[in-house]
Design an enzyme around this catalytic site. Structure first.
Site, mmCIF file in Angstrom:
data_model
loop_
_atom_site.group_PDB
_atom_site.id
_atom_site.type_symbol
_atom_site.label_atom_id
_atom_site.label_comp_id
_atom_site.label_asym_id
_atom_site.label_seq_id
_atom_site.Cartn_x
_atom_site.Cartn_y
_atom_site.Cartn_z
ATOM 1 N N GLY A 67 0.800 -1.221 0.000
ATOM 2 C CA GLY A 67 0.000 0.000 0.000
ATOM 3 C C GLY A 67 0.832 1.269 0.000
ATOM 4 N N LEU A 88 0.411 3.654 -2.204
ATOM 5 C CA LEU A 88 0.797 3.399 -3.591
ATOM 6 C C LEU A 88 1.387 4.631 -4.277
ATOM 7 C CD1 LEU A 88 -2.342 1.322 -4.629
ATOM 8 C CD2 LEU A 88 -0.140 0.490 -3.766
ATOM 9 N N VAL A 138 10.565 2.407 -11.432
ATOM 10 C CA VAL A 138 10.074 3.747 -11.776
ATOM 11 C C VAL A 138 10.767 4.743 -10.855
ATOM 12 C CG1 VAL A 138 8.042 5.245 -11.896
ATOM 13 C CG2 VAL A 138 7.867 2.822 -12.552
ATOM 14 N N GLY A 191 8.437 -5.572 -8.829
ATOM 15 C CA GLY A 191 9.289 -4.510 -9.343
ATOM 16 C C GLY A 191 10.762 -4.866 -9.236
ATOM 17 N N HIS A 210 4.195 1.207 -8.058
ATOM 18 C CA HIS A 210 3.130 0.210 -7.916
ATOM 19 C C HIS A 210 2.189 0.257 -9.119
ATOM 20 C CE1 HIS A 210 3.921 1.212 -3.501
ATOM 21 N NE2 HIS A 210 4.147 -0.089 -3.533
HETATM 22 P P1 AMP Z 1 5.944 -2.630 -1.649
HETATM 23 O O1 AMP Z 1 4.596 -2.004 -1.479
HETATM 24 O O2 AMP Z 1 7.070 -1.742 -1.309
HETATM 25 O O3 AMP Z 1 6.028 -3.999 -1.020
HETATM 26 O O4 AMP Z 1 6.099 -2.895 -3.212
HETATM 27 C C1 AMP Z 1 5.166 -3.672 -3.904
HETATM 28 C C2 AMP Z 1 5.705 -3.994 -5.258
HETATM 29 O O5 AMP Z 1 5.967 -2.793 -5.983
HETATM 30 C C3 AMP Z 1 7.033 -4.768 -5.198
HETATM 31 O O6 AMP Z 1 7.043 -5.760 -6.209
HETATM 32 C C4 AMP Z 1 8.038 -3.694 -5.465
HETATM 33 O O7 AMP Z 1 9.236 -4.186 -6.055
HETATM 34 C C5 AMP Z 1 7.289 -2.826 -6.454
HETATM 35 N N1 AMP Z 1 7.858 -1.478 -6.467
HETATM 36 C C6 AMP Z 1 8.115 -0.682 -5.402
HETATM 37 N N2 AMP Z 1 8.695 0.460 -5.808
HETATM 38 C C7 AMP Z 1 8.831 0.381 -7.146
HETATM 39 C C8 AMP Z 1 9.369 1.238 -8.154
HETATM 40 N N3 AMP Z 1 9.891 2.429 -7.841
HETATM 41 N N4 AMP Z 1 9.336 0.829 -9.438
HETATM 42 C C9 AMP Z 1 8.819 -0.379 -9.759
HETATM 43 N N5 AMP Z 1 8.290 -1.233 -8.863
HETATM 44 C C10 AMP Z 1 8.296 -0.865 -7.579
#
Ligand code: AMP
Length: 281
Positions: free
Chosen positions: A28, A30, A173, A144, A34
């Site tokens: 979350g 987001l 990103v 990601g 995300h």
């Molecule tokens: P999190 O909410 O931090 O657990 O992230 C959820 C998903 O989003 C994970 O697969 C992360 O690797 C991906 N994610 C987080 N930040 C980024 C970003 N800047 N670019 C691409 N994917 C991301």
């Protein structure tokens, strides 16, 4: 857009969703990182499920579980606008009821880097991801590159435990100045926010050296360290140039795909970032 909290609600709603189904697991708060995963899932799948769960078992006792940022109403509005079919927001009690005692541990690829600095982190990640996969039964799951080791750990467990799904890894990103988007960036004060660009500067310095022909692993790590040393607010935790397949540090000559990665404290905030050289995740 439907929402589910309990496992029963999730299963009931999931029944009506057409295949192929894409799952985007998140914690979350987001951001565009995300949403890039959600958009990839929307393009490639007939239905899209997003989970939002700040998973307590992947946080260490000294880490930021309690203060991790949360804004469910905003998240739901963003996901609705992306055309998501179903959002699952399980509770810690629902995921880990009284008496819970089953854990998934991935071994070698989870051991170095984040695994070494955050004991138990990937045990929590692997366990929750297996539970999400079992509940949602996606055909594709989107992660990601920002969390490159996590993506490799999940690829490993999907292969080892025979999950019938494809792990899709999407590019990191970034903000216009290069900082990788992260829910934790909200912790940075304005001075720290400026200093935080040093992670990407360090990575791109090593990448530039690589592109200019440098293949010595120590010199690539030194290129990152030299940039980090110029930023007084940065306290590096590790700097790595590792084999992309097993995350073992390259020694001497880098003769295959490499993951450049680092973890750096900027004030009290721990940030990570990475770049791949000579290959892709
Ligand atoms: P999190 O909410 O931090 O657990 O992230 C959820 C998903 O989003 C994970 O697969 C992360 O690797 C991906 N994610 C987080 N930040 C980024 C970003 N800047 N670019 C691409 N994917 C991301």
């Amino acid at each position: 857009m439907e929402t589910a909290i309990t496992l029963d609600e999730l299963r009931q709603a999931r029944k009506n969703l057409p295949a192929p189904l894409g799952l985007v697991p998140t914690m979350g708060y987001l951001h565009e990182g995300h949403l890039s995963l959600v958009r990839a899932a929307r393009r490639e799948c007939a239905s899209v499920v997003v989970s939002i769960f700040v998973n307590p078992t992947q946080f260490g006792p000294q880490e930021d579980f309690d203060r991790y940022p949360r804004d469910l109403p905003r998240d739901l509005a963003l996901l609705e606008a992306e055309g998501v079919d179903l959002v699952w927001t399980p509770t810690p009690q629902g995921m880990y009821p009284e008496g819970y005692q089953t854990w998934v541990t991935v071994e070698k690829v989870a051991a170095p880097l984040e695994g070494a600095m955050r004991p138990g982190h990937f045990r929590g990640v692997a366990t929750v991801v297996v539970k999400l996969f079992n509940a949602v039964q996606p055909d594709r799951a989107y992660f990601g590159q920002k969390d490159a080791q996590q993506a490799l750990v999940i690829r490993r467990l999907v292969a080892d435990l025979n999950f019938p799904l494809e792990v899709v890894v999407c590019p990191t990103v970034r903000e216009p100045d290069g900082l990788a988007m992260s829910s934790r960036n909200i912790y940075l004060n304005p001075q720290e926010r400026r200093a935080a660009t040093v992670l990407y500067c360090a990575l791109t310095a090593a990448q530039a050296a690589y592109q200019a022909g440098e293949r010595n692993a120590d010199r690539l790590r030194q290129a990152m360290e030299a940039v980090l040393a110029r930023e007084p607010l940065a306290r590096p935790q590790y700097v790595s140039c590792a084999r992309l397949d097993d995350l073992q540090e390259w020694q001497g000559e880098v003769s295959g795909p490499a993951l450049l990665s680092l973890a750096v404290f900027i004030g009290g905030t721990r940030l990570i970032d990475n770049l791949v050289l000579g290959g892709e995740l």
